[in-house]
Design a protein around this motif. Structure first.
Motif, PDB file in Angstrom:
ATOM      1  N   LEU A 329     -68.752 -30.192  52.577  1.00  0.00           N
ATOM      2  CA  LEU A 329     -69.466 -28.919  52.508  1.00  0.00           C
ATOM      3  C   LEU A 329     -68.892 -27.972  53.550  1.00  0.00           C
ATOM      4  O   LEU A 329     -67.948 -28.308  54.264  1.00  0.00           O
ATOM      5  CB  LEU A 329     -70.968 -29.147  52.765  1.00  0.00           C
ATOM      6  N   SER A 330     -69.463 -26.776  53.628  1.00  0.00           N
ATOM      7  CA  SER A 330     -69.069 -25.880  54.712  1.00  0.00           C
ATOM      8  C   SER A 330     -69.395 -26.549  56.041  1.00  0.00           C
ATOM      9  O   SER A 330     -70.294 -27.397  56.124  1.00  0.00           O
ATOM     10  CB  SER A 330     -69.829 -24.556  54.609  1.00  0.00           C
ATOM     11  N   ALA A 333     -73.164 -26.317  56.832  1.00  0.00           N
ATOM     12  CA  ALA A 333     -74.018 -27.171  56.003  1.00  0.00           C
ATOM     13  C   ALA A 333     -73.794 -28.651  56.314  1.00  0.00           C
ATOM     14  O   ALA A 333     -74.752 -29.432  56.372  1.00  0.00           O
ATOM     15  CB  ALA A 333     -73.747 -26.895  54.523  1.00  0.00           C
TER      16      ALA A 333
END
Length: 482
Positions: A329-330, A333
């Motif tokens: 994910l980023s 996140a």
């Protein structure tokens, strides 16, 4: 009297009435201030302003920095002692501000500035490229040079009215964006954008009087020979055909001094081929490699391990990430899933000796890192030229041009674009032309990505010296195709 002294005397004579007539100058200063704030400044920036006049840009920046937590150390200068005196008298309350009479073409200050800025002063320089080199040399690593100037096309309606009456305009030789772009000094890459600002006047003579009131009297220089009857006819034509409205073509330039030798590899999205390009560059330059934020190690090997293997780098040239996270994910996140918070301010480029460094981002430009900080904010801090990796496929023009606009709006240097995938002459040429950027290389879809494939691709990458000097793949013909 030198040219600088003559310019200073003319503007000094207009100091008391300047602010009342400087509507366009006020608008341009406000827009430049917005661009500077969008580009980002450190918490306690050292600021040098040149050609400050009575302080329109000073005021615009001061009002935007007030209450923002910034504590600037400010040096405000102008070639006109009268302008400096007026600015000092009316802005004495500005904190940590000193006022100095100085010719920006021959700066008399020591370097190390985080921001050097000037609004609508460059058009008076006798040697623009040399002055830009001197000013850029006063920047601290990662420092920003932010300027605005008149560009070619300014006063087009007025000049048309003069020509229609047989008079030849003799305005200053104003540059276009392409000329300005070519004049940025080495050691970094800047970007220019142009826009038109209109100013309506009650009459043609009001237009000329307004220029005279701000020290920029073009009436005598603009008419050769000065025929009073023809000039009156031109003024009436200017009113009748153009409603006495003058165009100011304004160029805004942002240049950031690099913090070191190397590049930041980013992409128009995730899975676009950043790691492949980073490996090619690291191999071609025998560079250090750094992936500051690594996510997704639960599903695949980390990029540091992959690049080290593909580029045949010794372990000491693979710099440790600042943060490693499990979820694909980023960074923001992925960190939240693990109950940790990324310290964005603590992400600093590790020591890498005298060799260049290839930094690889995570995802694209607007990927969240922490507390509103995006990947583009990390690029701005490191101030390395960006290599933007994009697909060669349908849809890439929009994604690539948007990414280039975002980078340039922040004053982040762009070294060029690398296209991945099946060759597309149309996409390549559109990106090159509309993005005003070099296409450094076009990489095919490899049947097998291994060290041998990277060796082959690395041989077609531009050398670091050519990349830094703007001599990588030329604009025409476009980049290398493998």
């Amino acid at each position: 009297m030198s040219r600088a002294q003559a310019v200073g005397a003319r503007f000094g004579a207009a100091a008391d009435r300047y602010d009342h007539h400087a509507a366009v100058q006020r608008t341009v200063a406000a827009r430049l201030a917005d661009r500077i704030l969008a580009a980002g400044l450190p918490a306690a920036p050292r600021i040098l302003e040149f050609g400050a006049g009575t302080g329109l840009l000073t005021d615009a920046l001061h009002s935007r920095l007030a209450g923002s937590g910034h504590a600037p150390d400010w040096t405000v200068t102008d070639v006109s002692p009268a302008m400096v005196a007026r600015s000092r008298a009316t802005r004495a309350g500005h904190a940590a501000t000193r006022f100095l009479s100085m010719d920006a073409e021959r700066p008399s200050v020591r370097g190390g500035y985080d921001l050097i800025c000037g609004s609508l002063a460059m058009q008076w320089f006798s040697d623009r490229p040399a002055t830009l080199r001197r000013l850029a040399g006063l920047l601290a690593p990662g420092g920003l040079l932010a300027v605005s100037t008149l560009c070619s096309g300014s006063f087009a309606a007025w000049h048309a009215a003069l020509r229609a009456e047989g008079l030849q305009p003799a305005a200053p030789d104003l540059p276009g964006a392409a000329v300005l772009q070519a004049e940025w000094p080495g050691g970094g890459v800047g970007a220019w954008s142009c826009e038109t600002v209109l100013q309506a006047h009650q009459s043609g003579i009001g237009f000329l009087r307004g220029l005279r009131a701000v020290g920029a009297d073009l009436s005598r220089a603009d008419v050769r020979p000065a025929e009073p009857l023809a000039l009156r006819r031109a003024l009436r034509r200017f009113e009748r055909e153009h409603a006495a409205t003058a165009e100011y073509r304004i160029g805004t330039g942002l240049f950031r001094r690099s913090v070191g030798s190397g590049v930041f590899v980013t992409g128009t999205g995730t899975g676009i081929g950043k790691t492949l390009v980073a490996a090619c560059l690291a191999r071609a330059w025998n560079a250090a490699y750094w992936k500051p934020l690594q996510t997704g190690i639960d599903t695949e090997a980390g990029d540091s391990e992959t690049v080290g293997r593909l580029a045949r780098l010794p372990p000491e040239q693979v710099l440790p990430p600042a943060c490693v996270l499990r979820a694909p994910l980023s960074p923001e996140a992925a960190a939240a899933l693990e109950g940790v918070a990324i310290d964005f301010d603590g992400i600093r480029l590790p020591p890498h000796g005298d060799r260049p460094v290839v930094v690889e981002g995570a995802g694209g430009l607007m990927v969240p890192i922490a507390d509103g900080a995006m990947m583009i904010d990390l690029m701005a801090r490191l101030a390395l030229p960006v290599v933007l990796v994009a697909s060669s496929m349908l849809g890439t023009i929009n994604h690539t041009l948007l990414s280039l606009e975002a980078l340039r709006a922040r004053g982040i240097p762009v070294a060029g674009v690398v296209l991945n995938g099946p060759p597309s002459d149309g996409n390549r040429d559109a990106i090159r032309r509309y993005g005003r950027v070099r296409v450094l290389a076009e990489l095919p879809m490899f049947d097998r990505v291994d060290a041998a494939a990277i060796d082959q691709a690395a041989g077609w990458m531009p050398s670091l010296r050519r990349l830094e000097e703007g001599e990588g793949a030329a604009l025409d013909p476009p980049g290398t195709r493998l």
